[in-house]
Write a protein that holds these residues in place. Structure first.
Motif, PDB file in Angstrom:
ATOM      1  N   VAL A  58       0.822  -1.208   0.000  1.00 50.32           N
ATOM      2  CA  VAL A  58       0.000   0.000   0.000  1.00 50.32           C
ATOM      3  C   VAL A  58       0.857   1.260   0.000  1.00 50.32           C
ATOM      4  O   VAL A  58       0.511   2.255  -0.633  1.00 50.32           O
ATOM      5  N   VAL A  59       1.969   1.231   0.697  1.00 54.15           N
ATOM      6  CA  VAL A  59       2.845   2.399   0.771  1.00 54.15           C
ATOM      7  C   VAL A  59       3.347   2.787  -0.622  1.00 54.15           C
ATOM      8  O   VAL A  59       3.326   3.962  -1.005  1.00 54.15           O
ATOM      9  N   SER A  60       3.786   1.794  -1.391  1.00 53.16           N
ATOM     10  CA  SER A  60       4.273   2.089  -2.751  1.00 53.16           C
ATOM     11  C   SER A  60       3.145   2.578  -3.646  1.00 53.16           C
ATOM     12  O   SER A  60       3.351   3.458  -4.491  1.00 53.16           O
ATOM     13  N   ALA A  61       1.956   2.020  -3.452  1.00 54.28           N
ATOM     14  CA  ALA A  61       0.802   2.454  -4.239  1.00 54.28           C
ATOM     15  C   ALA A  61       0.478   3.920  -3.962  1.00 54.28           C
ATOM     16  O   ALA A  61       0.270   4.712  -4.893  1.00 54.28           O
ATOM     17  N   LEU A  62       0.457   4.287  -2.681  1.00 51.81           N
ATOM     18  CA  LEU A  62       0.180   5.677  -2.320  1.00 51.81           C
ATOM     19  C   LEU A  62       1.278   6.610  -2.805  1.00 51.81           C
ATOM     20  O   LEU A  62       1.002   7.718  -3.285  1.00 51.81           O
ATOM     21  N   ASP A  63       2.513   6.171  -2.699  1.00 55.59           N
ATOM     22  CA  ASP A  63       3.630   6.995  -3.156  1.00 55.59           C
ATOM     23  C   ASP A  63       3.551   7.243  -4.659  1.00 55.59           C
ATOM     24  O   ASP A  63       3.794   8.363  -5.131  1.00 55.59           O
ATOM     25  N   LEU A  65       0.847   7.226  -6.505  1.00 56.62           N
ATOM     26  CA  LEU A  65      -0.283   8.120  -6.757  1.00 56.62           C
ATOM     27  C   LEU A  65       0.068   9.566  -6.417  1.00 56.62           C
ATOM     28  O   LEU A  65      -0.278  10.490  -7.163  1.00 56.62           O
ATOM     29  N   GLN A  66       0.736   9.777  -5.312  1.00 58.51           N
ATOM     30  CA  GLN A  66       1.094  11.134  -4.897  1.00 58.51           C
ATOM     31  C   GLN A  66       2.080  11.783  -5.855  1.00 58.51           C
ATOM     32  O   GLN A  66       2.030  13.000  -6.081  1.00 58.51           O
ATOM     33  N   LYS A  67       2.966  10.984  -6.439  1.00 59.50           N
ATOM     34  CA  LYS A  67       3.915  11.521  -7.414  1.00 59.50           C
ATOM     35  C   LYS A  67       3.238  11.865  -8.744  1.00 59.50           C
ATOM     36  O   LYS A  67       3.804  12.606  -9.551  1.00 59.50           O
ATOM     37  N   ASN A  68       2.058  11.308  -8.959  1.00 57.33           N
ATOM     38  CA  ASN A  68       1.323  11.565 -10.209  1.00 57.33           C
ATOM     39  C   ASN A  68      -0.042  12.186  -9.917  1.00 57.33           C
ATOM     40  O   ASN A  68      -1.016  11.930 -10.607  1.00 57.33           O
ATOM     41  N   ALA A  69      -0.064  13.030  -8.890  1.00 57.95           N
ATOM     42  CA  ALA A  69      -1.334  13.631  -8.465  1.00 57.95           C
ATOM     43  C   ALA A  69      -1.894  14.629  -9.466  1.00 57.95           C
ATOM     44  O   ALA A  69      -3.008  15.122  -9.280  1.00 57.95           O
ATOM     45  N   ASP A  70      -1.139  14.945 -10.522  1.00 60.53           N
ATOM     46  CA  ASP A  70      -1.678  15.821 -11.560  1.00 60.53           C
ATOM     47  C   ASP A  70      -2.621  15.073 -12.494  1.00 60.53           C
ATOM     48  O   ASP A  70      -3.305  15.700 -13.317  1.00 60.53           O
ATOM     49  N   LEU A  71      -2.678  13.739 -12.374  1.00 55.35           N
ATOM     50  CA  LEU A  71      -3.604  12.943 -13.178  1.00 55.35           C
ATOM     51  C   LEU A  71      -4.944  12.828 -12.461  1.00 55.35           C
ATOM     52  O   LEU A  71      -4.985  12.551 -11.261  1.00 55.35           O
ATOM     53  N   PRO A  72      -6.051  13.018 -13.149  1.00 59.19           N
ATOM     54  CA  PRO A  72      -7.366  12.939 -12.504  1.00 59.19           C
ATOM     55  C   PRO A  72      -7.609  11.618 -11.785  1.00 59.19           C
ATOM     56  O   PRO A  72      -8.108  11.595 -10.660  1.00 59.19           O
ATOM     57  N   ILE A  73      -7.259  10.504 -12.428  1.00 56.89           N
ATOM     58  CA  ILE A  73      -7.552   9.211 -11.809  1.00 56.89           C
ATOM     59  C   ILE A  73      -6.671   8.974 -10.584  1.00 56.89           C
ATOM     60  O   ILE A  73      -7.078   8.261  -9.649  1.00 56.89           O
ATOM     61  N   ALA A  74      -5.490   9.565 -10.530  1.00 53.76           N
ATOM     62  CA  ALA A  74      -4.647   9.451  -9.339  1.00 53.76           C
ATOM     63  C   ALA A  74      -5.298  10.168  -8.163  1.00 53.76           C
ATOM     64  O   ALA A  74      -5.293   9.669  -7.032  1.00 53.76           O
ATOM     65  N   ARG A  75      -5.870  11.330  -8.419  1.00 53.57           N
ATOM     66  CA  ARG A  75      -6.562  12.062  -7.352  1.00 53.57           C
ATOM     67  C   ARG A  75      -7.801  11.301  -6.888  1.00 53.57           C
ATOM     68  O   ARG A  75      -8.144  11.327  -5.697  1.00 53.57           O
ATOM     69  N   ILE A  76      -8.459  10.631  -7.814  1.00 49.96           N
ATOM     70  CA  ILE A  76      -9.643   9.837  -7.454  1.00 49.96           C
ATOM     71  C   ILE A  76      -9.247   8.685  -6.534  1.00 49.96           C
ATOM     72  O   ILE A  76      -9.889   8.434  -5.506  1.00 49.96           O
ATOM     73  N   ALA A  79      -8.274   9.920  -3.017  1.00 48.18           N
ATOM     74  CA  ALA A  79      -9.407  10.328  -2.188  1.00 48.18           C
ATOM     75  C   ALA A  79      -9.968   9.152  -1.406  1.00 48.18           C
ATOM     76  O   ALA A  79     -10.437   9.318  -0.274  1.00 48.18           O
ATOM     77  N   ALA A  80      -9.912   7.946  -1.969  1.00 50.19           N
ATOM     78  CA  ALA A  80     -10.420   6.760  -1.284  1.00 50.19           C
ATOM     79  C   ALA A  80      -9.359   6.102  -0.412  1.00 50.19           C
ATOM     80  O   ALA A  80      -9.624   5.727   0.735  1.00 50.19           O
ATOM     81  N   LEU A  81      -8.145   5.978  -0.934  1.00 55.01           N
ATOM     82  CA  LEU A  81      -7.103   5.252  -0.209  1.00 55.01           C
ATOM     83  C   LEU A  81      -6.592   6.003   1.017  1.00 55.01           C
ATOM     84  O   LEU A  81      -6.046   5.387   1.929  1.00 55.01           O
ATOM     85  N   GLU A  82      -6.754   7.315   1.040  1.00 51.94           N
ATOM     86  CA  GLU A  82      -6.274   8.086   2.179  1.00 51.94           C
ATOM     87  C   GLU A  82      -7.302   8.195   3.298  1.00 51.94           C
ATOM     88  O   GLU A  82      -7.032   8.820   4.325  1.00 51.94           O
ATOM     89  N   LEU A  83      -8.483   7.611   3.106  1.00 52.99           N
ATOM     90  CA  LEU A  83      -9.471   7.575   4.182  1.00 52.99           C
ATOM     91  C   LEU A  83      -8.978   6.671   5.308  1.00 52.99           C
ATOM     92  O   LEU A  83      -8.271   5.686   5.063  1.00 52.99           O
ATOM     93  N   SER A 212      -3.888  -4.845   6.102  1.00 51.61           N
ATOM     94  CA  SER A 212      -2.807  -4.286   5.300  1.00 51.61           C
ATOM     95  C   SER A 212      -3.312  -3.244   4.313  1.00 51.61           C
ATOM     96  O   SER A 212      -2.532  -2.552   3.675  1.00 51.61           O
ATOM     97  N   TYR A 213      -4.656  -3.157   4.187  1.00 47.68           N
ATOM     98  CA  TYR A 213      -5.180  -2.152   3.269  1.00 47.68           C
ATOM     99  C   TYR A 213      -5.144  -0.761   3.886  1.00 47.68           C
ATOM    100  O   TYR A 213      -5.396   0.235   3.225  1.00 47.68           O
ATOM    101  N   LEU A 214      -4.906  -0.651   5.199  1.00 48.33           N
ATOM    102  CA  LEU A 214      -4.950   0.652   5.865  1.00 48.33           C
ATOM    103  C   LEU A 214      -3.698   1.460   5.531  1.00 48.33           C
ATOM    104  O   LEU A 214      -2.585   0.949   5.630  1.00 48.33           O
ATOM    105  N   PRO A 215      -3.852   2.760   5.174  1.00 45.21           N
ATOM    106  CA  PRO A 215      -2.697   3.585   4.831  1.00 45.21           C
ATOM    107  C   PRO A 215      -1.727   3.779   5.962  1.00 45.21           C
ATOM    108  O   PRO A 215      -0.549   3.982   5.746  1.00 45.21           O
ATOM    109  N   ASN A 216      -2.229   3.730   7.216  1.00 42.12           N
ATOM    110  CA  ASN A 216      -1.342   4.013   8.343  1.00 42.12           C
ATOM    111  C   ASN A 216      -0.692   2.759   8.929  1.00 42.12           C
ATOM    112  O   ASN A 216      -0.165   2.782  10.003  1.00 42.12           O
TER     113      ASN A 216
END
Length: 217
Positions: A58-63, A65-76, A79-83, A212-216
């Motif tokens: 999950v950590v690599s997935a979030l990383d 996404l954050q590096k490509n936050a200029d993409l609409p689907i990355a922001r989408i 928004a769910a994974l950071e809950l 393991s799905y939890l971001p924290n």
């Protein structure tokens, strides 16, 4: 016909048509850059994120996404994974809400394109009508076949330039507007497809109690 003669022949409506054409070209360039950026990177980024998530990374997935936050689907996805510990229903609602928030960005300038497409031919027609009015106003009935009649015929021919110019602006804009509309529809389909895959992965982990799905974590 030179540009200066073209504007003289078309009359006053050629100026708003010029403004429409310049505005249309500027927006078309902006949309081309936008869609090229998305289409060149999006699929690769999303596939890597989903693969990380399948492997419980999950950590690599979030990383990613954050590096490509200029993409609409990355922001989408973010928004769910950071809950924090969302239920599957909350996860789905987060995806859907953020997807709705991205729609105006994906459809940007579409209303302006539609306005140009609608008004450009009407302005061209208006120019022709004004040209005909001016031509017939100068017509001398007693001079049929004379020099003034020839001038009227020439004026009518020149007045049609505005209609042709309006149609050219509208057709050119319509071509790109339809292309962008197709890209938007395909993008919505991709968001639904990839969002559904992420939601399914999350739901499976949630139902089996895999934290393991939890971001924290």
């Amino acid at each position: 016909m030179e540009i200066s003669n073209l504007f003289t022949a078309g009359g006053i409506v050629m100026w708003p048509l010029l403004a429409f054409s310049l505005l249309g070209v500027a927006l078309i360039i902006e949309r081309i850059i936008f869609w090229v950026k998305i289409n060149n990177r999006q699929n690769k980024v999303v596939r890597e994120v989903l693969q990380f998530y399948r492997l419980d990374n999950v950590v690599s997935a979030l990383d990613k996404l954050q590096k490509n936050a200029d993409l609409p689907i990355a922001r989408i996805f973010l928004a769910a994974l950071e809950l924090e510990e969302p239920t599957p229903e909350e996860f789905r609602l987060a995806l859907e809400s953020e997807a709705q928030a991205e729609i105006p960005l994906l459809k940007r300038s579409q209303n302006i394109f539609e306005t140009i497409i609608s008004l450009a031919p009407l302005l061209g027609l208006l120019g022709t009508v004004l040209g005909l009015i001016n031509s017939f106003a100068s017509l001398n009935i007693g001079d049929v076949g004379g020099s003034k009649t020839i001038g009227v015929t020439s004026g009518i021919s020149e007045a049609l330039v505005s209609t042709a110019s309006g149609l050219v602006v509208a057709i050119f804009t319509l071509l790109f507007a339809n292309t962008f509309r197709g890209l938007y529809q395909r993008q919505i389909a991709w968001i639904q497809e990839y969002g559904g895959q992420l939601e399914l992965l999350y739901r499976r982990r949630y139902e089996r109690g895999d934290k393991s799905y939890l971001p924290n974590k």
